[in-house]
Design a protein around this motif. Sequence first.
Motif, PDB file in Angstrom:
ATOM      1  N   SER A 244       0.844  -1.189   0.000  1.00 51.45           N
ATOM      2  CA  SER A 244       0.000   0.000   0.000  1.00 51.45           C
ATOM      3  C   SER A 244       0.879   1.239   0.000  1.00 51.45           C
ATOM      4  O   SER A 244       2.072   1.161   0.321  1.00 51.45           O
ATOM      5  CB  SER A 244      -0.938   0.011   1.215  1.00 51.45           C
ATOM      6  OG  SER A 244      -0.190   0.156   2.406  1.00 51.45           O
TER       7      SER A 244
ATOM      8  N   ARG B  18       0.711   5.305   1.394  1.00 48.14           N
ATOM      9  CA  ARG B  18      -0.014   6.240   2.257  1.00 48.14           C
ATOM     10  C   ARG B  18       0.422   7.662   1.942  1.00 48.14           C
ATOM     11  O   ARG B  18       1.603   7.943   1.771  1.00 48.14           O
ATOM     12  CB  ARG B  18       0.285   5.939   3.734  1.00 48.14           C
ATOM     13  CG  ARG B  18      -0.092   4.553   4.182  1.00 48.14           C
ATOM     14  CD  ARG B  18      -1.581   4.402   4.281  1.00 48.14           C
ATOM     15  NE  ARG B  18      -1.963   3.044   4.652  1.00 48.14           N
ATOM     16  CZ  ARG B  18      -3.181   2.705   5.022  1.00 48.14           C
ATOM     17  NH1 ARG B  18      -4.136   3.622   5.056  1.00 48.14           N
ATOM     18  NH2 ARG B  18      -3.459   1.470   5.335  1.00 48.14           N
ATOM     19  N   ARG B  19      -0.569   8.563   1.873  1.00 45.72           N
ATOM     20  CA  ARG B  19      -0.298   9.967   1.571  1.00 45.72           C
ATOM     21  C   ARG B  19       0.326  10.648   2.784  1.00 45.72           C
ATOM     22  O   ARG B  19      -0.229  10.604   3.879  1.00 45.72           O
ATOM     23  CB  ARG B  19      -1.590  10.672   1.187  1.00 45.72           C
ATOM     24  CG  ARG B  19      -1.400  12.144   0.890  1.00 45.72           C
ATOM     25  CD  ARG B  19      -2.735  12.820   0.636  1.00 45.72           C
ATOM     26  NE  ARG B  19      -2.544  14.249   0.555  1.00 45.72           N
ATOM     27  CZ  ARG B  19      -2.851  14.981  -0.503  1.00 45.72           C
ATOM     28  NH1 ARG B  19      -3.354  14.411  -1.560  1.00 45.72           N
ATOM     29  NH2 ARG B  19      -2.660  16.277  -0.493  1.00 45.72           N
TER      30      ARG B  19
ATOM     31  N   ASP C 108      -4.170   8.689   4.767  1.00 46.36           N
ATOM     32  CA  ASP C 108      -5.013   8.302   3.627  1.00 46.36           C
ATOM     33  C   ASP C 108      -4.233   7.380   2.703  1.00 46.36           C
ATOM     34  O   ASP C 108      -3.046   7.588   2.439  1.00 46.36           O
ATOM     35  CB  ASP C 108      -5.455   9.529   2.837  1.00 46.36           C
ATOM     36  CG  ASP C 108      -6.438  10.390   3.608  1.00 46.36           C
ATOM     37  OD1 ASP C 108      -7.087   9.869   4.530  1.00 46.36           O
ATOM     38  OD2 ASP C 108      -6.551  11.589   3.290  1.00 46.36           O
ATOM     39  N   GLN C 109      -4.928   6.375   2.206  1.00 46.93           N
ATOM     40  CA  GLN C 109      -4.307   5.456   1.257  1.00 46.93           C
ATOM     41  C   GLN C 109      -4.403   6.034  -0.147  1.00 46.93           C
ATOM     42  O   GLN C 109      -5.427   6.618  -0.525  1.00 46.93           O
ATOM     43  CB  GLN C 109      -4.979   4.083   1.311  1.00 46.93           C
ATOM     44  CG  GLN C 109      -4.214   3.023   0.548  1.00 46.93           C
ATOM     45  CD  GLN C 109      -4.630   1.609   0.941  1.00 46.93           C
ATOM     46  OE1 GLN C 109      -5.335   1.419   1.921  1.00 46.93           O
ATOM     47  NE2 GLN C 109      -4.197   0.636   0.174  1.00 46.93           N
ATOM     48  N   VAL C 110      -3.329   5.888  -0.908  1.00 40.91           N
ATOM     49  CA  VAL C 110      -3.281   6.369  -2.288  1.00 40.91           C
ATOM     50  C   VAL C 110      -3.506   5.175  -3.209  1.00 40.91           C
ATOM     51  O   VAL C 110      -2.846   4.138  -3.078  1.00 40.91           O
ATOM     52  CB  VAL C 110      -1.918   7.016  -2.603  1.00 40.91           C
ATOM     53  CG1 VAL C 110      -1.852   7.465  -4.059  1.00 40.91           C
ATOM     54  CG2 VAL C 110      -1.652   8.185  -1.664  1.00 40.91           C
ATOM     55  N   GLU C 111      -4.467   5.325  -4.112  1.00 42.04           N
ATOM     56  CA  GLU C 111      -4.726   4.256  -5.080  1.00 42.04           C
ATOM     57  C   GLU C 111      -3.626   4.241  -6.121  1.00 42.04           C
ATOM     58  O   GLU C 111      -3.371   5.256  -6.766  1.00 42.04           O
ATOM     59  CB  GLU C 111      -6.087   4.459  -5.748  1.00 42.04           C
ATOM     60  CG  GLU C 111      -7.266   4.338  -4.796  1.00 42.04           C
ATOM     61  CD  GLU C 111      -7.425   2.954  -4.198  1.00 42.04           C
ATOM     62  OE1 GLU C 111      -7.063   1.971  -4.878  1.00 42.04           O
ATOM     63  OE2 GLU C 111      -7.891   2.853  -3.042  1.00 42.04           O
ATOM     64  N   VAL C 112      -2.972   3.116  -6.268  1.00 37.86           N
ATOM     65  CA  VAL C 112      -1.879   2.987  -7.236  1.00 37.86           C
ATOM     66  C   VAL C 112      -2.190   1.830  -8.160  1.00 37.86           C
ATOM     67  O   VAL C 112      -2.506   0.726  -7.694  1.00 37.86           O
ATOM     68  CB  VAL C 112      -0.527   2.754  -6.513  1.00 37.86           C
ATOM     69  CG1 VAL C 112       0.595   2.596  -7.528  1.00 37.86           C
ATOM     70  CG2 VAL C 112      -0.243   3.892  -5.545  1.00 37.86           C
ATOM     71  N   ALA C 113      -2.130   2.080  -9.451  1.00 37.81           N
ATOM     72  CA  ALA C 113      -2.390   1.012 -10.418  1.00 37.81           C
ATOM     73  C   ALA C 113      -1.255   0.000 -10.367  1.00 37.81           C
ATOM     74  O   ALA C 113      -0.080   0.374 -10.287  1.00 37.81           O
ATOM     75  CB  ALA C 113      -2.509   1.605 -11.823  1.00 37.81           C
TER      76      ALA C 113
END
Length: 199
Positions: A9, A11-12, A190-195
Amino acid sequence: MPDDALPTSVRRLDGPQSAHLIRLVEAFDDLQTVLLCCDRLVPALAADVGGNVTVEALWTLALLSYARPFAVDDDGIAAVTAEDLAATQPDGKLPASHQLLLHLRDHNCAPAKNPREVFTVGLAQDADGAVNAVAVTSVRTPSVDEAAVRQAGAMAFAMCELLDERIGAAQQVVFTHGQAMSPGQLAALDQVEVAPVDA
């Protein structure tokens, strides 16, 4: 990289260290854009027959992208300074072309003036001196030349090298800060969506 070392994951992280790193990366990206524009400008200039919109578009983007890293942000800080540029030069002096590029950026991006032509309105007179028409004349402003493009590229390249070092150091500061955080503190970010990246 072994599978167990791959991130699960992201995180911002906000804060001054992150803001500084973002500013450096943005500046690096801008200067890479300058290099790409300059690479395309040289052959475009060779094919220019006057009024080449490709040349104007590339040069305007190069000017905008060159100036932005030197601009002071809301916190009063610039990603790079004229002194930084001077330090990359063999003689330690700021190239005169730096100020010229900033001036050209202002000229080419003026919100209410045409950067390509200077127009004049005149009154045409007949043989008796009476006004018989309105004349609108123009003088085309000089186009960019290859020497200016190469100089802009050389300065952008030197600043990219400098920024690359600063980005590495700033990443290390953020990394060290992150390692000192507890699992609970990390989970609260906050979790950052990463492809996912294909293997």
